[in-house]
Design a protein around this motif. Structure first.
Motif, PDB file in Angstrom:
ATOM      1  N   PRO A 276       0.712  -1.335   0.016  1.00 47.32           N
ATOM      2  CA  PRO A 276       0.041   0.012  -0.071  1.00 47.32           C
ATOM      3  C   PRO A 276       0.880   1.241   0.096  1.00 47.32           C
ATOM      4  CG  PRO A 276      -0.886  -1.868   1.564  1.00 47.32           C
ATOM      5  CD  PRO A 276       0.359  -2.069   1.062  1.00 47.32           C
ATOM      6  N   GLY A 277       0.562   2.289  -0.770  1.00 45.55           N
ATOM      7  CA  GLY A 277       1.224   3.527  -0.944  1.00 45.55           C
ATOM      8  C   GLY A 277       0.537   4.594  -0.323  1.00 45.55           C
ATOM      9  N   ILE A 278       0.368   5.859  -0.970  1.00 48.29           N
ATOM     10  CA  ILE A 278      -0.285   7.074  -0.380  1.00 48.29           C
ATOM     11  C   ILE A 278      -1.145   7.513  -1.647  1.00 48.29           C
ATOM     12  CG2 ILE A 278       1.768   7.578   0.925  1.00 48.29           C
ATOM     13  CD1 ILE A 278       2.465   9.686  -1.170  1.00 48.29           C
ATOM     14  N   VAL A 279      -2.106   8.243  -1.131  1.00 49.10           N
ATOM     15  CA  VAL A 279      -3.026   8.819  -1.968  1.00 49.10           C
ATOM     16  C   VAL A 279      -2.763  10.044  -2.900  1.00 49.10           C
ATOM     17  CG1 VAL A 279      -4.753   8.289  -0.505  1.00 49.10           C
ATOM     18  CG2 VAL A 279      -4.062  10.622  -0.442  1.00 49.10           C
ATOM     19  N   ALA A 280      -3.298  10.328  -3.943  1.00 44.20           N
ATOM     20  CA  ALA A 280      -2.561  11.373  -4.715  1.00 44.20           C
ATOM     21  C   ALA A 280      -2.388  12.657  -4.125  1.00 44.20           C
ATOM     22  CB  ALA A 280      -3.527  11.625  -5.933  1.00 44.20           C
ATOM     23  N   SER A 281      -3.359  12.965  -3.329  1.00 45.86           N
ATOM     24  CA  SER A 281      -3.194  14.212  -2.682  1.00 45.86           C
ATOM     25  C   SER A 281      -2.417  14.488  -1.240  1.00 45.86           C
ATOM     26  CB  SER A 281      -4.566  14.802  -2.155  1.00 45.86           C
ATOM     27  OG  SER A 281      -5.272  14.063  -1.416  1.00 45.86           O
ATOM     28  N   ASP A 282      -1.751  13.347  -0.947  1.00 47.09           N
ATOM     29  CA  ASP A 282      -0.874  13.384   0.208  1.00 47.09           C
ATOM     30  C   ASP A 282       0.364  14.250  -0.019  1.00 47.09           C
ATOM     31  OD1 ASP A 282       0.959  12.363   2.172  1.00 47.09           O
ATOM     32  OD2 ASP A 282      -0.053  10.631   2.590  1.00 47.09           O
ATOM     33  N   GLU A 283       0.386  14.962   1.230  1.00 48.25           N
ATOM     34  CA  GLU A 283       1.466  15.809   1.143  1.00 48.25           C
ATOM     35  C   GLU A 283       2.869  15.403   1.033  1.00 48.25           C
ATOM     36  OE1 GLU A 283       1.320  18.373   4.720  1.00 48.25           O
ATOM     37  OE2 GLU A 283      -0.710  19.315   3.997  1.00 48.25           O
ATOM     38  N   ARG A 284       3.040  14.334   1.349  1.00 49.74           N
ATOM     39  CA  ARG A 284       4.287  13.521   1.030  1.00 49.74           C
ATOM     40  C   ARG A 284       4.492  12.898  -0.254  1.00 49.74           C
ATOM     41  NH1 ARG A 284       3.280   8.769   5.627  1.00 49.74           N
ATOM     42  NH2 ARG A 284       1.372   8.974   4.212  1.00 49.74           N
TER      43      ARG A 284
END
Length: 449
Positions: A276-284
């Motif tokens: 699992p990764g991060i969502v498109a709007s994640d600040e990271r």
């Protein structure tokens, strides 16, 4: 620049004296442009926030719409009340233009690239396609066969197959886990009426985003798009607010499958590892770009150097991090000789975990900054990239980020940021997908670890 849906007009200057403008019309239609001084061509795209994840399954007696989004991508080129499929093709071929479409998991885009003088024609034709497609029953059945051939072609590509298997393994029952193009069974079963309902439900003025970049005047663009849509059956007179963007709250995914293997008599084993990764709007997301660059983003990356250059275990090896509104993945890929897939998988995971435990060097960080800022600048030499940036900014992120701001954010990423994100990613559930002549116990030791 933030892109609030309730603000009718926005304008911002960009690098190289470019200008980005956005208009939200009373019907909810959004139009964005980026004027590029000195350009003699323009790329325009009609974006709809309907992707493969938005296709409902069977509900009682109502047939499934799985595969409808990809079906529509094909069918909108097949004719309208005023244009045949040949007319549409001739319109662009006769001026040396390019036209095509792309379906993704969260949007569909119909686009064209033409000389500045031919932009009014492109607007007229694309508007007609998006609003007034006939979805003729005979053409529907013909295109069903074309799509099945397309899927068969993809099935012969181990890279395509292993990618679809990995998404299904990591995302499970989440709609993002379904293939963008649909499955052969879904394409065989979906009806013309189901696709028509999908068309009418998803293609409306307040769902549409029109983005153009290059030799384009914003006021002329708005006038031309409005005039072309006025000849369609769409109701532009009824006030409406733009369709809301998708929620960016991360979905709590169920633990993914450990291993998915497709046995095929190929010369190479294609292996993908996913977490699992991060969502498109994640600040990271900028940190994720740096992480990916260091780990598997080029010939100087750790995966390439360790697995290909030092050990000679693969020709192609890389990582990438696809992200969506409410979910994301981190993936690593390698193509290797059958029998080596277990060892190569362990090496990929070892490199990720070493990055999480030991971090990255100052040289790696500087190299990633240079690679990403340089590639971003080079990509923006193309109006296609600029148009796509506008469309994705409006549909997904809700903000426009120009090159200077992108570089500023890149320069703000530290080695500690990368190590912390790598630690978060590497602690997730590992899924493995493989295609080829894979032994039953190929990943036994990897899974046990």
């Amino acid at each position: 620049m933030s892109l609030p849906l309730d603000l009718p007009e926005l304008s911002i200057g960009t690098v190289a004296e470019g200008i980005v403008r956005r208009s939200v019309l009373p019907s909810g239609l959004r139009i964005l442009s980026e004027h590029i001084p000195g350009s003699r061509s323009a790329t325009i795209g009609y974006w709809v926030a309907a992707g493969s994840r938005d296709e409902p399954g069977r509900e009682g007696d109502v047939p499934s719409r799985h595969g409808s989004t990809h079906f529509l991508e094909h069918l909108l080129f097949k004719g309208t009340p005023t244009r045949t499929a040949l007319d549409i093709a001739v319109s662009f071929d006769s001026v040396g233009g390019e036209h095509n479409a792309v379906t993704s998991k969260e949007y569909t885009c119909y686009y064209a690239k033409v000389r500045d003088a031919d932009l009014p024609m492109a607007i007229t034709v694309l508007s007609d396609m998006v609003t007034s497609s006939l979805i003729d029953p005979k053409e529907f059945e013909t295109e069903r066969g074309v799509i099945l051939e397309e899927l068969a072609m993809a099935e012969d590509d181990p890279g395509d197959v292993v990618g679809e298997q990995l998404f299904a393994a990591v995302l499970g029952a989440h709609p993002l886990g379904r293939p963008v193009g649909g499955t052969p069974d879904a394409i065989r079963e979906v009806t013309r009426d189901a696709v028509w309902r999908h068309f009418k439900a998803a293609y409306r003025p307040n769902d549409l985003v029109v983005a153009a970049a290059g030799a384009v005047d914003h006021d002329e663009l708005v006038a031309a798009v409005t005039a072309s849509l006025a000849h369609s059956e769409w109701d532009l007179s009824t006030p409406a607010t733009p369709a809301p963007r998708r929620s960016s709250a991360p979905t709590l995914l169920a633990p993914g499958e450990a291993v998915r293997v497709v046995s095929k008599p190929t010369e190479q084993a294609s292996v993908m590892v996913g977490l699992p990764g991060i969502v498109a709007s994640d600040e990271r997301r900028t940190t994720m770009a740096v992480l990916n660059s260091v780990l598997g983003g080029g010939m100087s990356s750790r995966l390439f150097q360790e697995i290909r250059e030092r050990r000679g275990l693969a020709y192609s090896v890389y990582s990438y991090a696809p992200s969506y509104s409410d979910a994301g993945l981190f993936t690593m890929y390698a193509g290797c000789t059958p029998g080596r897939e277990g060892a190569v998988t362990e090496l990929m995971l070892d490199e990720l975990r070493r990055l999480a435990s030991d971090g990255i060097t100052a040289d790696e960080l500087a190299r990633a900054h240079g690679q990403l800022s340089g590639s971003a600048a080079l990509a923006l030499e193309d109006s296609d990239t600029r148009m796509s940036r506008l469309g994705r900014s409006e549909l997904t992120l809700g903000e426009f980020v120009d090159l200077d701001e992108s570089v500023r954010r890149l320069n703000g990423v530290t080695a500690d940021d990368v190590r912390e994100l790598a630690d978060t990613i590497s602690s997730g559930t590992v899924s493995i997908a493989a295609v080829g002549p894979i032994a039953d116990d190929a990943f036994r030791e990897v899974v046990a670890a």
